[in-house]
Design an enzyme around this catalytic site. Sequence first.
Site, mmCIF file in Angstrom:
data_model
loop_
_atom_site.group_PDB
_atom_site.id
_atom_site.type_symbol
_atom_site.label_atom_id
_atom_site.label_comp_id
_atom_site.label_asym_id
_atom_site.label_seq_id
_atom_site.Cartn_x
_atom_site.Cartn_y
_atom_site.Cartn_z
ATOM 1 N N SER A 100 31.551 -0.353 -16.123
ATOM 2 C CA SER A 100 32.771 0.335 -15.716
ATOM 3 C C SER A 100 33.188 1.510 -16.609
ATOM 4 C CB SER A 100 33.882 -0.720 -15.608
ATOM 5 O OG SER A 100 34.977 -0.200 -14.912
ATOM 6 N N ASP A 113 31.620 -5.198 -4.778
ATOM 7 C CA ASP A 113 32.155 -3.977 -5.395
ATOM 8 C C ASP A 113 31.804 -2.787 -4.502
ATOM 9 O OD1 ASP A 113 32.969 -1.921 -6.998
ATOM 10 O OD2 ASP A 113 31.609 -2.374 -8.670
ATOM 11 N N HIS A 156 33.584 -6.198 -9.010
ATOM 12 C CA HIS A 156 33.316 -5.105 -9.941
ATOM 13 C C HIS A 156 32.852 -5.626 -11.308
ATOM 14 C CE1 HIS A 156 33.537 -1.208 -11.708
ATOM 15 N NE2 HIS A 156 34.539 -1.528 -12.498
#
Length: 242
Positions: free
Chosen positions: A142, A193, A220
């Site tokens: 991320s 995700d 995610h």
Amino acid sequence: MSRYQAALLGLGLLFMLLLYVGLPATPEQNSWVWRDPNVTVLAGLTLGNSPIFYREALPLHRARRAEVVLLHGKAFNSHTWEQLGTLQLLSQRGYRAVALDLPGFGNSAPSKETNTEAGRAELLERVLRELKVQNAVLVSPSLSGRYALPFLMQGHHQLHGFVPIAPTSTRNYTQEQFWALKTPTLILYGELDHTMGQESLRQLRHLPNHSVVKLHNAGHACYLHQPKDFHLVLLDFLDHLP
Ligand SMILES: *[C@@H]1O[C@H](CO)[C@@H](O)[C@H](O)[C@H]1NC(C)=O
Ligand SMILES: *[C@@H]1O[C@H](CO)[C@@H](O)[C@H](O)[C@H]1NC(C)=O
Ligand SMILES: *[C@@H]1O[C@H](CO)[C@@H](O)[C@H](O)[C@H]1NC(C)=O
């Protein structure tokens, strides 16, 4: 030989016998002393001279080649990899494993240096140098893509492997820039995700030497949702690096 010398010799033999009996047996393959990952401070790593914190689990067997450097997402820090058991597992498998607190997270103070792309790449480079990481495999989920992507672009020759997990910032680079990189890459993302996972995959699959693994029933932060699968896939990638 005098009585004195004989006594000395006797004592010596007795001492050796005690030493021998007292020595621990050679440890079994599957038994080891577990040392908890601990927090250490590296002084003066940011340009503002504030320290970067990291957790490191020292490998218990002879260290293998790849050294895994774990970054983290926005809601996390180095402790996440300890809680998930990733640091411990990698260390048990003989890999050196280090998890960083990025500036502004965990114990690391924010740093102005991280406002620019070049600053962020430079920071990672300095951390690897200070930690004497030779064969870095960078794990970047991320938000940490803000660091990992600029570093990949300019420091890919220092990377032994790259494990992007739906990282940010992939859109900043062109297809051609990805094509030019030889770094063995494992692209990981969660089946659920639909935003960052998909978007980063579209760009990252231009890396010439990559494999893609979609973790089922995971969002995610797929490593949190399916830690067992995540660990299996990561270890398999590491085990097959040249
Ligand atoms: C903590 O980590 C440092 C650096 O990796 C190491 O030198 C030290 O022995 C570790 N301490 C403990 C208690 O494991
Ligand atoms: C991506 O580009 C934007 C706009 O040019 C910039 O603000 C941002 O810092 C860049 N991100 C990275 C990782 O370089
Ligand atoms: C591609 O990556 C794998 C590891 O995932 C490595 O074994 C192989 O040598 C790489 N191939 C090339 C052409 O670099």
